[in-house]
Motif scaffolding. Structure first.
Motif, PDB file in Angstrom:
ATOM      1  N   THR A   1       0.830  -1.203   0.000  1.00 55.92           N
ATOM      2  CA  THR A   1       0.000   0.000   0.000  1.00 55.92           C
ATOM      3  C   THR A   1       0.860   1.248   0.000  1.00 55.92           C
ATOM      4  OG1 THR A   1      -1.720  -1.182   1.227  1.00 55.92           O
ATOM      5  CG2 THR A   1      -1.843   1.215   1.204  1.00 55.92           C
ATOM      6  N   PHE A   2       1.917   1.237   0.781  1.00 56.73           N
ATOM      7  CA  PHE A   2       2.870   2.354   0.784  1.00 56.73           C
ATOM      8  C   PHE A   2       4.240   1.818   1.177  1.00 56.73           C
ATOM      9  CE2 PHE A   2       0.687   2.512   4.965  1.00 56.73           C
ATOM     10  CZ  PHE A   2       1.758   2.329   5.825  1.00 56.73           C
ATOM     11  N   ASP A   3       5.252   2.623   0.965  1.00 49.38           N
ATOM     12  CA  ASP A   3       6.617   2.266   1.330  1.00 49.38           C
ATOM     13  C   ASP A   3       6.797   2.502   2.828  1.00 49.38           C
ATOM     14  OD1 ASP A   3       9.328   2.082   1.797  1.00 49.38           O
ATOM     15  OD2 ASP A   3       9.932   3.324   0.101  1.00 49.38           O
ATOM     16  N   PRO A   4       6.905   1.442   3.633  1.00 44.84           N
ATOM     17  CA  PRO A   4       7.022   1.625   5.086  1.00 44.84           C
ATOM     18  C   PRO A   4       8.376   2.181   5.505  1.00 44.84           C
ATOM     19  CG  PRO A   4       7.305  -0.679   4.533  1.00 44.84           C
ATOM     20  CD  PRO A   4       6.935   0.011   3.255  1.00 44.84           C
ATOM     21  N   GLY A   5       9.323   2.266   4.564  1.00 44.25           N
ATOM     22  CA  GLY A   5      10.635   2.821   4.865  1.00 44.25           C
ATOM     23  C   GLY A   5      10.795   4.263   4.433  1.00 44.25           C
ATOM     24  N   TRP A   6       9.731   4.874   3.970  1.00 49.85           N
ATOM     25  CA  TRP A   6       9.766   6.239   3.453  1.00 49.85           C
ATOM     26  C   TRP A   6       9.674   7.233   4.607  1.00 49.85           C
ATOM     27  CZ3 TRP A   6       5.019   8.353   0.303  1.00 49.85           C
ATOM     28  CH2 TRP A   6       5.304   9.645  -0.168  1.00 49.85           C
ATOM     29  N   ASN A   7      10.806   7.872   4.939  1.00 53.02           N
ATOM     30  CA  ASN A   7      10.833   8.808   6.071  1.00 53.02           C
ATOM     31  C   ASN A   7       9.803   9.919   5.922  1.00 53.02           C
ATOM     32  OD1 ASN A   7      12.997   7.414   7.189  1.00 53.02           O
ATOM     33  ND2 ASN A   7      14.531   8.745   6.260  1.00 53.02           N
ATOM     34  N   ALA A   8       9.752  10.498   4.732  1.00 52.07           N
ATOM     35  CA  ALA A   8       8.872  11.645   4.492  1.00 52.07           C
ATOM     36  C   ALA A   8       7.512  11.192   3.975  1.00 52.07           C
ATOM     37  CB  ALA A   8       9.529  12.606   3.516  1.00 52.07           C
ATOM     38  N   PHE A   9       7.010  10.104   4.510  1.00 51.02           N
ATOM     39  CA  PHE A   9       5.736   9.520   4.084  1.00 51.02           C
ATOM     40  C   PHE A   9       4.626  10.570   4.044  1.00 51.02           C
ATOM     41  CE2 PHE A   9       1.614   8.003   5.596  1.00 51.02           C
ATOM     42  CZ  PHE A   9       1.293   7.051   4.637  1.00 51.02           C
ATOM     43  N   ALA A  10       3.869  10.548   2.946  1.00 51.45           N
ATOM     44  CA  ALA A  10       2.653  11.359   2.824  1.00 51.45           C
ATOM     45  C   ALA A  10       1.507  10.401   2.544  1.00 51.45           C
ATOM     46  CB  ALA A  10       2.789  12.387   1.710  1.00 51.45           C
ATOM     47  N   SER A  11       0.424  10.535   3.267  1.00 51.86           N
ATOM     48  CA  SER A  11      -0.666   9.569   3.161  1.00 51.86           C
ATOM     49  C   SER A  11      -1.358   9.618   1.811  1.00 51.86           C
ATOM     50  CB  SER A  11      -1.689   9.792   4.271  1.00 51.86           C
ATOM     51  OG  SER A  11      -2.249  11.085   4.182  1.00 51.86           O
ATOM     52  N   SER A  12      -1.297  10.742   1.137  1.00 49.56           N
ATOM     53  CA  SER A  12      -1.890  10.858  -0.200  1.00 49.56           C
ATOM     54  C   SER A  12      -1.223  12.029  -0.907  1.00 49.56           C
ATOM     55  CB  SER A  12      -3.400  11.084  -0.112  1.00 49.56           C
ATOM     56  OG  SER A  12      -3.681  12.421   0.266  1.00 49.56           O
ATOM     57  N   PRO A  13      -1.358  12.099  -2.227  1.00 42.47           N
ATOM     58  CA  PRO A  13      -0.751  13.219  -2.959  1.00 42.47           C
ATOM     59  C   PRO A  13      -1.324  14.572  -2.573  1.00 42.47           C
ATOM     60  CG  PRO A  13      -1.321  11.418  -4.455  1.00 42.47           C
ATOM     61  CD  PRO A  13      -1.950  11.105  -3.138  1.00 42.47           C
ATOM     62  N   THR A  14      -2.511  14.580  -1.992  1.00 46.28           N
ATOM     63  CA  THR A  14      -3.170  15.849  -1.675  1.00 46.28           C
ATOM     64  C   THR A  14      -2.989  16.281  -0.220  1.00 46.28           C
ATOM     65  OG1 THR A  14      -5.245  14.684  -1.207  1.00 46.28           O
ATOM     66  CG2 THR A  14      -4.902  15.476  -3.461  1.00 46.28           C
ATOM     67  N   GLU A  15      -2.434  15.406   0.618  1.00 48.40           N
ATOM     68  CA  GLU A  15      -2.267  15.756   2.031  1.00 48.40           C
ATOM     69  C   GLU A  15      -0.788  15.984   2.326  1.00 48.40           C
ATOM     70  OE1 GLU A  15      -4.093  14.470   6.291  1.00 48.40           O
ATOM     71  OE2 GLU A  15      -3.296  12.837   5.080  1.00 48.40           O
ATOM     72  N   PRO A  16      -0.412  17.180   2.766  1.00 51.67           N
ATOM     73  CA  PRO A  16       1.005  17.438   3.079  1.00 51.67           C
ATOM     74  C   PRO A  16       1.534  16.441   4.103  1.00 51.67           C
ATOM     75  CG  PRO A  16      -0.268  19.475   3.082  1.00 51.67           C
ATOM     76  CD  PRO A  16      -1.266  18.362   2.984  1.00 51.67           C
ATOM     77  N   LYS A  17       2.796  16.088   3.967  1.00 56.41           N
ATOM     78  CA  LYS A  17       3.398  15.076   4.830  1.00 56.41           C
ATOM     79  C   LYS A  17       3.396  15.489   6.287  1.00 56.41           C
ATOM     80  CE  LYS A  17       8.199  16.700   4.079  1.00 56.41           C
ATOM     81  NZ  LYS A  17       7.844  17.918   3.303  1.00 56.41           N
ATOM     82  N   GLU A  18       3.357  16.789   6.559  1.00 48.89           N
ATOM     83  CA  GLU A  18       3.384  17.261   7.938  1.00 48.89           C
ATOM     84  C   GLU A  18       2.099  16.952   8.710  1.00 48.89           C
ATOM     85  OE1 GLU A  18       6.231  19.561   5.491  1.00 48.89           O
ATOM     86  OE2 GLU A  18       4.083  19.112   5.305  1.00 48.89           O
ATOM     87  N   ARG A  19       1.021  16.678   8.006  1.00 55.85           N
ATOM     88  CA  ARG A  19      -0.276  16.554   8.675  1.00 55.85           C
ATOM     89  C   ARG A  19      -0.581  15.156   9.199  1.00 55.85           C
ATOM     90  NH1 ARG A  19      -4.744  19.953   5.194  1.00 55.85           N
ATOM     91  NH2 ARG A  19      -3.579  21.888   5.010  1.00 55.85           N
ATOM     92  N   ASN A  20       0.126  14.173   8.700  1.00 55.79           N
ATOM     93  CA  ASN A  20      -0.257  12.817   9.056  1.00 55.79           C
ATOM     94  C   ASN A  20       0.958  11.910   8.921  1.00 55.79           C
ATOM     95  OD1 ASN A  20      -1.968  10.680   9.789  1.00 55.79           O
ATOM     96  ND2 ASN A  20      -3.556  11.260   8.323  1.00 55.79           N
ATOM     97  N   MET A  21       0.789  10.660   9.252  1.00 58.12           N
ATOM     98  CA  MET A  21       1.807   9.645   9.029  1.00 58.12           C
ATOM     99  C   MET A  21       1.085   8.303   8.937  1.00 58.12           C
ATOM    100  SD  MET A  21       3.733   9.726  12.726  1.00 58.12           S
ATOM    101  CE  MET A  21       2.889   9.452  14.276  1.00 58.12           C
ATOM    102  N   GLY A  22       1.825   7.241   8.703  1.00 54.67           N
ATOM    103  CA  GLY A  22       1.214   5.942   8.525  1.00 54.67           C
ATOM    104  C   GLY A  22       1.048   5.176   9.820  1.00 54.67           C
ATOM    105  N   ALA A  23       0.471   3.995   9.687  1.00 52.05           N
ATOM    106  CA  ALA A  23       0.321   3.092  10.831  1.00 52.05           C
ATOM    107  C   ALA A  23       0.333   1.659  10.318  1.00 52.05           C
ATOM    108  CB  ALA A  23      -0.973   3.378  11.593  1.00 52.05           C
TER     109      ALA A  23
END
Length: 1007
Positions: free
Chosen positions: A338-360
């Motif tokens: 679903t996403f790269d779990p090793g991506w430090n600057a993970f963004a949950s979607s292309p429209t949501e800035p990475k600062e607002r959220n993270m994965g789980a």
């Protein structure tokens, strides 16, 4: 924040604002000279302030050793989170690096400790939750001062991931590096800048996160009271905030801040998630990073020639969808996370800035996974794929034998793109891969019960890892789709039903090969399905008859396709790993393996074929049609499925499925037919489709399932007979056929239907008139009213069928004659009436001397036309009342009387007129609105399955079906009447021009 600065302004006007990266900005005030006087609340530089406070010697040593003394001593704009010497002494007693003193710290470790606790802007705590664009309280994390180049370790060859999979088609990307002779590689665990996560009051309140949620995430034994304000940087609590310095802010924390790695790295390092980490690593590969190599070489002496980064094949990565491997080959079939779990600057979607959220991620611990695959729900996979005895010793080796596209389902179900939606207080809204509750209230009645499912929580720099003491089974393993995933003989169907799986996120719909999302549909766990899976052997041998080739009418062009699973190769674009070979087909003998002539290669479609090509599009549409034919959706309370009493069922798109023989037990040996199999009964091509394997996916004891899956020895197909052909072939139905075949625009124009357009002169090309006239047609062909109805020369389509399912009731000739005797006018009658009653038009003389005559003729003709329009409207409404929505069979069922809409519309009341239908075993009785009479379906002429297929072109051998509707045709001995006012006769509707006008207005044909 506002209150804080208000207090400061009361103390001294001209308060200090640290608002930009350029340094300190001051506000002006009367009689205050900033050049000579420093505000009392303002300390020295960050470096001086730390020295003055006496208990921060370790931080000062870090600053000095990393050559940051000047930066921290001069003007600038920094935020530093510092731990005092007591905290450092505690750190040296227990840390994951195992260092016991400051002197044991390596340069890279010093950079991690210092840069990871630093921000390159000046922030008071309350401002840290605000976004860079000024959006308040939406920031969960932000870039720290750390850099990828701070720590790029050397990985010994025997510490790199290992893949034990014996399948040579699965590329082992780590194998060439995990070589003792090479020693290992220099590799970053990610090439994006690490981020700092903070839990601050403003953001938590904005996003609905409770103190107890954070307390759980930080593994606190005692809850954080909801009425107590705190702030955390990762798991370090701020104990002194907003120490104002000349060049920024200091914030004291209660422990040394050792920034965590990304989720993948934290899972790898955790002692009790080694098995899951091993599974995860099968989706990873080492990628050479040229830019990182150059950057590192510019900073450090003796830098290696090549630096790699660890990346995961996923739909959401720092470069978007990752389908290019380290060797620069496109790997279309590689199953994506679903996403790269090793991506430090993970963004949950292309429209949501990475600062607002993270994965789980919800990661089972080693014990849970061991029990799941040896004794629990995963054992079926081990039974299918394990090479060694299924025990704890062999577990990891056996797990690697499970194909990636199957183990992928387990991993992706546990990956969630939004941390904000996974906190404990929101546990009931966490969804699984079927969009069902992942933790249903029936099993997890309270939050406290839910929390007992977890061993600990790992906080990473790009998300949170909830370590579980159990495995959550994905819907992929529990639903009717599961046998398609792990059956050895279902590769073609697996390729089709999962073709769109990695195109769900964001705006990737347009890139999906089929745009059908079959697996998503089949994982609807609140539904009840029957899913038939034609085996690879059946598809390789008997294939699938091409209905477009039969439509050509040229027996030399009849053909069927044999389908084989095969990789798509390394090219981008819409492709599917199925190869299609065309063979000649004989309607009298059917498929003859070993005898049928293979068609020219121009008809074949290799797996590398783009689905946008001519042959690729044919393959795409036929595969979609095949899958749709084999999916049946039942009522939720239907526990029997196709093992019930009835004989006829409908597929997902309305194509009928007929159960001929229910087989034994749960359906072994069951025989079924599609409409095409029914159509060829009595010929040498006749056959049934036989169930060879049965899978009960109803859920058993835990109830988590959604139906039954049956493997078939060959595929079912829809009929190729149209409604028009079925009525044409039906005995005693010529009158109805003739009335429905009307297409004379001249008659309609004569009746005055075009008059308003001619008077307004708004339709010079006749385009609008074509649309108006077409509404009165039923069976059509060619371009009619601006729409194309592409069928063979001697065939027609029902104009108003609209990709749905219908029932058509065909009155016998005697029944139609009975209605004619009651005043119903035929098309011939209407034309005769017009010819006999219309007067020749009179042209107005230049001196208007004949004006009275002109007006009298016009008035007379208008009245004639009005009556003719009522006759036309009556006839069309009468005919359309025999076309009903929904497909109903004469079957072994008992159903109460139900109302169904027809194609006849009461425009005055804005409703579709209905029929009442009662079904009993072996019979069907209709009750119309007009006479309230009970009319039985003729059981000798019923259940005739039809498909109105609209092909891609009208002539020259169509290649595929563009759209289609399904229906069943029944004969009835009495016609249906739609209006009770007509029960005594039809002529009352046009007894006067006024009545005719009112009737036309009420039943005006609109579509």
């Amino acid at each position: 924040m506002k209150n804080r600065f208000c207090r400061m302004s009361k103390t001294m006007c001209g308060a200090l604002f640290l608002l930009s990266v350029s340094g300190i900005a001051y506000s002006c005030s009367d009689n205050y000279d900033l050049d000579e006087t420093r505000p009392g609340f303002l300390g020295g530089s960050i470096y001086d302030e730390l020295k003055a406070r006496k208990n921060f010697s370790y931080t000062l040593r870090l600053i000095d050793d990393l050559d940051y003394t000047d930066v921290m001593s001069k003007t600038g704009s920094k935020t530093l989170f510092v731990a005092d010497d007591d905290a450092f002494n505690a750190f040296f007693q227990n840390n994951r690096w195992g260092v016991k003193s400051y002197e044991e710290l390596k340069p890279a470790q010093k950079r991690i400790l210092f840069n990871g606790a630093q921000l390159n802007n000046a922030y008071v705590v309350e401002m840290m939750s605000n976004g860079a664009n000024g959006q308040k309280n939406l920031c969960l994390r932000q870039n720290s001062a750390a850099a990828v180049t701070d720590s790029v370790p050397f990985w010994k060859w025997n510490t790199l991931p290992v893949n034990y999979n014996e399948d040579k088609t699965e590329t082992k990307y780590w194998k060439r590096h995990a070589n003792e002779a090479k020693g290992g590689i220099v590799m970053a665990i990610d090439a994006t800048v690490p981020m700092m996560t903070h839990f601050l009051e403003g953001n938590m309140k904005e996003r609905g996160i409770k103190h107890s949620d954070v307390s759980f995430i930080l593994n606190h034994k005692e809850n954080w009271p909801e009425d107590e304000n705190r702030s955390y940087i990762y798991d370090a609590r701020l104990i002194k905030e907003d120490i104002v310095c000349l060049n920024g802010y200091l914030h004291q924390i209660d422990k040394v801040l050792l920034p965590p790695g990304n989720m993948a790295e934290e899972i790898r390092l955790n002692d009790n998630t080694k098995i899951f980490s091993h599974i995860l690593d099968r989706f990873s590969a080492p990628f050479y990073n040229e830019q990182l190599t150059r950057n590192y070489s510019a900073l450090y002496a003796n830098a290696p020639d090549s630096i790699f980064e660890k990346r995961y094949f996923a739909t959401n990565t720092r470069t978007g969808r990752l389908v290019v491997d380290p060797n620069r080959y496109v790997v279309n079939e590689f199953p994506l996370l679903t996403f790269d779990p090793g991506w430090n600057a993970f963004a949950s979607s292309p429209t949501e800035p990475k600062e607002r959220n993270m994965g789980a991620m919800f990661v089972p611990n080693d014990k849970a996974l061991t029990e799941y695959f040896i004794k629990g729900g995963g054992r079926v996979l081990m039974d299918r794929y394990a090479k060694l005895d299924n025990n704890e010793t062999n577990l990891v080796y056996n797990l690697d034998q499970i194909p990636l596209d199957i183990i992928q389902a387990l991993v992706n179900n546990l990956m969630k793109a939004s941390f904000m939606e996974t906190v404990p207080s929101k546990y009931l809204t966490i969804m699984n891969d079927a969009r069902d509750q992942m933790f249903p209230a029936t099993q997890y009645g309270t939050e406290e019960v839910y929390r007992q499912a977890f061993e600990k929580v790992l906080l990473a720099n790009n998300g949170v890892v909830y370590v579980m003491n159990r495995v959550i089974t994905p819907a992929d393993y529990a639903s009717v789709i599961a046998p398609a995933l792990y059956s050895e003989d279902a590769e073609v169907m697996r390729a089709v039903v999962r073709a769109d799986d990695s195109y769900i996120q964001g705006d990737s719909f347009n890139d999906a090969p089929l745009q059908q999302y079959f697996s998503t549909y089949l994982k609807a766990m609140q539904s009840r399905f029957t899913f038939f899976i034609p085996t690879d052997e059946g598809l390789n041998t008997y294939g699938y008859v091409d209905p477009a080739s039969l439509a050509s009418g040229n027996k030399n062009n009849y053909m069927y396709y044999r389908w084989f699973p095969k990789p798509t190769g390394s090219a981008l674009g819409k492709r599917i790993p199925v190869e299609a070979h065309a063979y000649s087909y004989n309607m009298e003998t059917g498929q003859r393996p070993g005898v049928d002539r293979i068609r020219p290669v121009s008809f074949a479609s290799p797996s590398t074929d783009l689905l946008t090509s001519l042959t690729g599009a044919v393959k795409q549409r036929l595969l979609i049609e095949m899958v749709n034919q084999h999916i049946l959706l039942h009522d939720n309370d239907d526990k029997d499925g196709v093992r019930g009493a009835q004989k006829y069922y409908l597929s997902r798109v309305g194509a009928p499925v007929i159960v001929i023989n229910r087989g034994t037990g749960k359906g072994m040996g069951m025989e079924v037919r599609g409409g095409f199999q029914e159509q060829i009964q009595g010929t040498g091509a006749a056959h049934n489709c036989v169930v060879t394997e049965v899978y009960d996916q109803t859920g058993g004891e835990d109830g988590y399932g959604n139906g039954m899956t049956y493997l078939l020895d060959r595929p079912m197909q829809p009929t190729t007979i149209s409604t028009y052909k079925a009525v044409s072939n039906m005995p005693n139905a010529s009158k109805f056929l003739e009335l429905c075949s009307f297409g004379d625009k001249n008659l309609l124009q004569k009746a005055g239907f075009r008059d308003s357009l001619m008077v307004s002169n708004t339709d010079p090309n006749g385009t609008e008139w074509d649309k108006v006239a077409s509404k009165y047609f039923i069976f059509v062909r060619g371009n009619v009213g601006g729409s194309n109805y592409n069928v063979p020369d001697k065939d027609r389509l029902v104009r108003f069928f609209n990709n749905y399912r219908y029932t058509v009731y065909v009155p016998t000739d005697a029944a139609i004659n009975a209605e004619i005797s009651k005043g119903l006018k035929t098309w011939e009658d209407i034309e005769t009436y017009l010819d006999a009653n219309l007067k020749p038009e009179v042209t107005l003389a230049p001196d208007q001397s004949n004006k009275e005559e002109v007006e009298q003729v016009k008035k007379h003709n208008d009245a004639v036309k009005q009556k003719a329009q009522a006759m036309v409207t009556m006839l069309v409404a009468f005919l359309r009342y025999h076309f009903q929505d929904e497909t109903l069979f004469v079957d072994n069922v008992t159903k109460p009387v139900e109302e169904y809409n027809t194609a006849c519309v009461d425009e005055k009341n804005k409703i579709y007129l209905s029929l009442k239908v009662e079904q009993k075993p072996g019979s069907m009785t209709l009750t119309d609105l007009g006479r309230n009479a009970k009319i039985d379906v003729n059981t000798a002429q019923c259940n005739i399955m039809v498909r109105d297929a609209n092909y891609d072109k009208l002539v020259n051998n169509p290649r595929h079906i563009s759209s289609s509707s399904f229906a069943v045709v029944h004969q009835i001995g009495q016609a249906l009447l739609f209006d009770a006012e007509l029960a005594s006769g039809y002529s009352a509707a046009w007894a006067t021009p006024q009545k005719a006008k009112a009737f036309v207005a009420k039943y005006r044909i609109k579509e």
